[in-house]
Design an enzyme around this catalytic site. Structure first.
Site, PDB file in Angstrom:
ATOM      1  N   SER A   7      -6.147  31.041 -15.834  1.00 32.57           N
ATOM      2  CA  SER A   7      -7.346  30.210 -15.931  1.00 32.57           C
ATOM      3  C   SER A   7      -8.017  30.132 -14.573  1.00 32.57           C
ATOM      4  O   SER A   7      -7.446  29.588 -13.613  1.00 32.57           O
ATOM      5  CB  SER A   7      -6.982  28.797 -16.393  1.00 32.57           C
TER       6      SER A   7
ATOM      7  N   HIS B 135      -8.890  33.851 -18.481  1.00 33.62           N
ATOM      8  CA  HIS B 135      -9.197  32.647 -19.253  1.00 33.62           C
ATOM      9  C   HIS B 135     -10.334  31.879 -18.584  1.00 33.62           C
ATOM     10  O   HIS B 135     -10.255  31.532 -17.398  1.00 33.62           O
ATOM     11  CB  HIS B 135      -7.939  31.777 -19.342  1.00 33.62           C
TER      12      HIS B 135
ATOM     13  N   ASP C 221     -12.569  28.560 -18.684  1.00 30.69           N
ATOM     14  CA  ASP C 221     -12.662  27.192 -19.175  1.00 30.69           C
ATOM     15  C   ASP C 221     -14.090  26.688 -19.044  1.00 30.69           C
ATOM     16  O   ASP C 221     -14.534  26.283 -17.970  1.00 30.69           O
ATOM     17  CB  ASP C 221     -11.704  26.289 -18.378  1.00 30.69           C
TER      18      ASP C 221
ATOM     19  N   MET D  68     -16.715  23.936 -19.700  1.00 32.25           N
ATOM     20  CA  MET D  68     -16.718  22.485 -19.933  1.00 32.25           C
ATOM     21  C   MET D  68     -18.140  21.948 -19.814  1.00 32.25           C
ATOM     22  O   MET D  68     -18.888  22.369 -18.924  1.00 32.25           O
ATOM     23  CB  MET D  68     -15.830  21.786 -18.908  1.00 32.25           C
TER      24      MET D  68
ATOM     25  N   HIS E 236     -12.709  29.697 -23.479  1.00 29.09           N
ATOM     26  CA  HIS E 236     -12.233  28.453 -24.096  1.00 29.09           C
ATOM     27  C   HIS E 236     -13.370  27.448 -23.977  1.00 29.09           C
ATOM     28  O   HIS E 236     -13.609  26.898 -22.893  1.00 29.09           O
ATOM     29  CB  HIS E 236     -10.964  27.994 -23.340  1.00 29.09           C
TER      30      HIS E 236
ATOM     31  N   MET F 138     -14.866  24.154 -24.235  1.00 23.01           N
ATOM     32  CA  MET F 138     -14.631  22.707 -24.334  1.00 23.01           C
ATOM     33  C   MET F 138     -15.995  22.038 -24.301  1.00 23.01           C
ATOM     34  O   MET F 138     -16.381  21.389 -23.322  1.00 23.01           O
ATOM     35  CB  MET F 138     -13.733  22.242 -23.182  1.00 23.01           C
TER      36      MET F 138
ATOM     37  N   MET G  43      -3.390  23.080 -26.972  1.00 24.51           N
ATOM     38  CA  MET G  43      -3.522  22.377 -25.689  1.00 24.51           C
ATOM     39  C   MET G  43      -2.244  21.588 -25.419  1.00 24.51           C
ATOM     40  O   MET G  43      -1.902  20.682 -26.171  1.00 24.51           O
ATOM     41  CB  MET G  43      -4.716  21.414 -25.723  1.00 24.51           C
TER      42      MET G  43
ATOM     43  N   GLY H 102      -9.653  19.235 -19.707  1.00 27.39           N
ATOM     44  CA  GLY H 102     -10.627  18.739 -18.741  1.00 27.39           C
ATOM     45  C   GLY H 102     -10.269  19.079 -17.300  1.00 27.39           C
ATOM     46  O   GLY H 102     -11.157  19.265 -16.484  1.00 27.39           O
ATOM     47  N   PHE H 103      -8.988  19.166 -17.023  1.00 29.01           N
ATOM     48  CA  PHE H 103      -8.565  19.362 -15.635  1.00 29.01           C
ATOM     49  C   PHE H 103      -7.330  20.264 -15.562  1.00 29.01           C
ATOM     50  O   PHE H 103      -6.483  20.223 -16.460  1.00 29.01           O
ATOM     51  CB  PHE H 103      -8.235  18.010 -14.994  1.00 29.01           C
ATOM     52  N   GLY H 104      -7.255  21.027 -14.479  1.00 29.13           N
ATOM     53  CA  GLY H 104      -6.055  21.810 -14.215  1.00 29.13           C
ATOM     54  C   GLY H 104      -5.002  20.935 -13.559  1.00 29.13           C
ATOM     55  O   GLY H 104      -5.260  19.787 -13.190  1.00 29.13           O
ATOM     56  N   GLY H 105      -3.810  21.477 -13.449  1.00 32.38           N
ATOM     57  CA  GLY H 105      -2.760  20.829 -12.679  1.00 32.38           C
ATOM     58  C   GLY H 105      -2.100  19.624 -13.319  1.00 32.38           C
ATOM     59  O   GLY H 105      -1.454  18.833 -12.636  1.00 32.38           O
TER      60      GLY H 105
ATOM     61  N   ASP I 203      -1.906  26.323 -23.525  1.00 30.46           N
ATOM     62  CA  ASP I 203      -2.763  26.082 -22.363  1.00 30.46           C
ATOM     63  C   ASP I 203      -2.499  24.693 -21.788  1.00 30.46           C
ATOM     64  O   ASP I 203      -2.766  23.688 -22.461  1.00 30.46           O
ATOM     65  CB  ASP I 203      -4.224  26.206 -22.835  1.00 30.46           C
ATOM     66  N   GLY I 204      -2.016  24.656 -20.556  1.00 28.48           N
ATOM     67  CA  GLY I 204      -1.850  23.389 -19.843  1.00 28.48           C
ATOM     68  C   GLY I 204      -0.432  23.171 -19.372  1.00 28.48           C
ATOM     69  O   GLY I 204       0.495  23.124 -20.181  1.00 28.48           O
TER      70      GLY I 204
ATOM     71  N   SER J 209      -2.827  26.646 -12.282  1.00 29.07           N
ATOM     72  CA  SER J 209      -2.143  26.394 -11.000  1.00 29.07           C
ATOM     73  C   SER J 209      -0.961  27.332 -10.764  1.00 29.07           C
ATOM     74  O   SER J 209      -0.736  27.771  -9.635  1.00 29.07           O
ATOM     75  CB  SER J 209      -1.649  24.948 -10.918  1.00 29.07           C
TER      76      SER J 209
HETATM   77  C1  DX5 Z   1      -7.585  22.418 -19.129  1.00 30.64           C
HETATM   78  C2  DX5 Z   1      -7.849  23.904 -19.221  1.00 30.64           C
HETATM   79  C3  DX5 Z   1      -6.731  24.749 -18.752  1.00 30.64           C
HETATM   80  C4  DX5 Z   1      -6.314  24.500 -17.337  1.00 30.64           C
HETATM   81  C5  DX5 Z   1      -4.899  24.944 -17.159  1.00 30.64           C
HETATM   82  O1  DX5 Z   1      -8.646  21.745 -19.693  1.00 30.64           O
HETATM   83  O2  DX5 Z   1      -8.131  24.262 -20.551  1.00 30.64           O
HETATM   84  O3  DX5 Z   1      -7.013  26.112 -18.984  1.00 30.64           O
HETATM   85  O4  DX5 Z   1      -7.135  25.136 -16.423  1.00 30.64           O
HETATM   86  O5  DX5 Z   1      -4.509  24.627 -15.877  1.00 30.64           O
HETATM   87  P1  DX5 Z   1      -2.967  24.421 -15.486  1.00 30.64           P
HETATM   88  O6  DX5 Z   1      -2.277  25.713 -15.812  1.00 30.64           O
HETATM   89  O7  DX5 Z   1      -3.035  24.142 -14.033  1.00 30.64           O
HETATM   90  O8  DX5 Z   1      -2.459  23.284 -16.315  1.00 30.64           O
HETATM   91 ZN    ZN Z   2      -8.300  26.494 -21.133  1.00 27.94          ZN
END
Ligand code: DX5
Ligand code: ZN
Length: 223
Positions: free
Chosen positions: A9, A34, A36, A38, A67, A69, A138, A143-146, A174-175, A197
């Site tokens: 991602s 990937h 994302d 948003m 993806h 969102m 999911m 909404g956010f990575g990490g 994913d996540g 991440s």
């Molecule tokens: C979250 C995204 C994911 C995210 C994954 O809304 O859809 O794709 O970037 O990030 P990690 O692998 O850091 O959880």
């Molecule tokens: Zn994603």
């Protein structure tokens, strides 16, 4: 088992050098990219759309795994296909006419995906199984990575595999995917992994090692 697809991602990439980042994960051996998308509405965060994706798609032959969102995915499906996405995934929670949306994605020449938020039951897929190429589970709230992996989603992966029976389907998770959590979902039946991440940590010199660590972690899973 057959190879598990690794789809980094780019949400965790260095946005100030996005082109270089795409080239780096391509060279590091990713399978897909990937994306994302948003809209600041379906999810609080805001990222990028078709113009940025089009610019990036010129830099690699790897399939683009979009993806979406966003609250109104139908409005821009053609734009994502034209921008170079081979897979387009929409969230079941926002599609009033999911059957039609999935058909439209296939009519555009793309593979059609449905994503499910952590609270969402796979039952919504039962009567559209013939229109679905990919289910994106999911394992964090989008909404956010990490964020940390939600263990509750492992059983959902198993349920989706059972729902599709002998049908061919890609189950992507994913996540919070890391070498520690990846085997849990692959054992349950996942065959594609999104990782932000876990791939981008350490910068470009680490990407190959990070991707390989995910592959090694699932190499002996039953699936
Ligand atoms: C979250 C995204 C994911 C995210 C994954 O809304 O859809 O794709 O970037 O990030 P990690 O692998 O850091 O959880
Ligand atoms: Zn994603």
């Amino acid at each position: 088992m057959s190879e598990v697809i690794i789809s980094p991602s780019i949400l965790s990439a260095n946005f100030a050098a996005l082109g270089d980042e795409i080239r780096a994960i391509d060279a590091a051996g990713c399978d897909w990219v990937h994306l994302d998308v948003m809209d600041g509405h379906f999810v609080p965060n805001l990222t990028f759309g078709p113009p940025v994706i089009r610019a990036l798609s010129a830099l690699t032959q790897k399939p683009f795994d979009a993806h979406l969102m966003v609250t109104n995915p139908d409005r821009l499906l053609a734009a994502y296909a034209e921008a170079g996405c081979q897979l387009i995934t929409v969230h079941a929670e926002v599609c009033d006419h999911l059957d039609r949306t999935l058909s439209q994605i296939r009519d555009l020449g793309c593979r059609a995906g449905v994503s499910l938020n952590p609270h969402c039951s796979p039952e919504v897929l039962r009567y559209v199984v013939d229109r679905v190429d990919l289910v994106l589970v999911m394992s964090v709230n989008p909404g956010f990575g990490g964020q940390s992996f939600l263990n509750s989603q492992v059983a959902k992966v198993r349920d989706i595999r059972a729902l599709f029976g002998d049908r061919e389907v890609i189950i992507e998770v994913d996540g919070g995917i890391t070498p520690e959590t990846a085997p849990l979902v692959v054992e349950a039946g996942a065959n594609a992994l999104v990782a932000g991440s876990a791939v981008f940590r350490g910068g470009p010199s680490e990407y190959q090692k990070n991707i390989q660590a995910l592959r090694d972690a699932v190499a002996h899973c039953a699936g």
